[in-house]
Design an enzyme around this catalytic site. Sequence first.
Site, short mmCIF file in Angstrom:
data_model
loop_
_atom_site.label_atom_id
_atom_site.label_comp_id
_atom_site.label_asym_id
_atom_site.label_seq_id
_atom_site.Cartn_x
_atom_site.Cartn_y
_atom_site.Cartn_z
N GLY A 45 7.06 -4.13 -4.51
CA GLY A 45 6.47 -2.75 -5.26
C GLY A 45 5.39 -2.54 -4.25
O GLY A 45 4.40 -3.07 -4.29
N GLN A 50 -2.57 1.50 -4.71
CA GLN A 50 -3.30 0.47 -3.32
C GLN A 50 -2.58 0.91 -2.41
O GLN A 50 -3.77 0.26 -1.62
CB GLN A 50 -1.93 -0.20 -4.12
CG GLN A 50 -1.34 -0.60 -4.96
CD GLN A 50 -0.37 -1.88 -5.46
OE1 GLN A 50 1.09 -1.35 -5.40
NE2 GLN A 50 -0.82 -2.66 -4.73
N CYS A 96 0.37 -9.90 -7.07
CA CYS A 96 0.21 -7.78 -6.63
C CYS A 96 -0.86 -8.66 -4.89
O CYS A 96 -1.56 -8.69 -5.15
CB CYS A 96 -0.81 -7.89 -7.81
SG CYS A 96 -1.54 -5.87 -7.36
N LEU A 97 -0.48 -7.28 -4.50
CA LEU A 97 -0.94 -7.40 -3.23
C LEU A 97 -2.23 -6.73 -3.54
O LEU A 97 -2.79 -7.36 -2.60
CB LEU A 97 -0.01 -6.26 -2.37
CG LEU A 97 1.57 -6.24 -2.17
CD1 LEU A 97 1.94 -5.41 -1.28
CD2 LEU A 97 1.96 -8.14 -1.58
N HIS A 138 5.11 -2.70 -13.56
CA HIS A 138 3.70 -3.06 -13.08
C HIS A 138 3.32 -2.44 -12.57
O HIS A 138 2.10 -1.89 -12.32
CB HIS A 138 4.48 -4.50 -12.66
CG HIS A 138 3.24 -4.66 -11.37
ND1 HIS A 138 2.80 -6.48 -11.36
CD2 HIS A 138 2.74 -4.53 -10.42
CE1 HIS A 138 1.75 -6.37 -10.66
NE2 HIS A 138 1.75 -5.00 -9.92
N HIS A 142 0.30 0.79 -11.86
CA HIS A 142 -1.14 0.40 -11.08
C HIS A 142 -1.29 2.72 -10.88
O HIS A 142 -2.11 2.89 -11.15
CB HIS A 142 -0.07 0.55 -9.86
CG HIS A 142 -0.23 -0.77 -9.36
ND1 HIS A 142 -1.85 -1.82 -8.98
CD2 HIS A 142 0.59 -1.56 -8.92
CE1 HIS A 142 -1.42 -2.57 -8.76
NE2 HIS A 142 -0.95 -2.65 -8.88
NI NI Z 1 0.77 -4.66 -8.19
#
Ligand code: NI
Length: 184
Positions: A45, A50, A96-97, A138, A142
Site C-alpha cells: 500500500g 508518502q 510502513c514504507l 493503514h 496516512h
Molecule cells: Ni504506511
Amino acid sequence: MIYPIVVYGDPVLKKPAEDIEKGSIDVKQLAEDMFETMYNASGVGLAGPQIGKSLRIFVVDGEPMDEENLKGFKKVFINPEIFDEEGDEWSFEEGCLSIPGIRAEVFRPEKLHIRYFDEDWNEHEEEYEGLAARIIQHEYDHIEGVLFTDHLTGLKRRLLKSKLTNISKGNVKADYRIAIPQKK
Ligand code: NI
C-alpha cells in the site's frame, strides 16, 4: 516514475491530506507512478503523503501477501471516506514504507465500509474485512495524517523513540530511495 519515499519526521506525514478535484491533475498517471514506487519498495500500500503529495489518494495491491482474502485486491482509492467500522478489534503486526525497519502490533476493527472514486472517477461503495480492511485502514490513516506508531501505547512508543529519531535524521537503511525529512 519512481518517487523517493518520505519517511518519519517529515511534516507532510502528519498533515491531513486534501481532496483531489476532478480534472486538476492526471490521476491515472499519479496512480501508475504510485504503483511503480510501491512495487519498487515491495510494499502492499502507498498513500499520497508518502511521496510528498498531500492528496487524498492511495493505492493497494495485496497479492504479494498470498492470502485468500487479498486475491485480486489491487485498487486505487481517490477521495475515500470510511463511513463505518465494525467488528471486534484484532491485532496484526504492521510495517510502513515511511518507517523502515520497525514493525509493531496494531489493533483495528475487523470490518469497514468505504466510499471512494477509482482512477476513472467512478464512485464505489464497498465493504472490506480482514487483511484487505487492515491495509485500507493503514493507508487511510496516512491521508488523515496518522501513522501506525500513533496507535501504540506510550510505553511501546518510548521504546521505539530512538529508532524513530534516527529515521527522522535520515540515519536508516532502506532497500529503496527515501527522502530525508525536511523540517518546514
Ligand atoms: Ni504506511
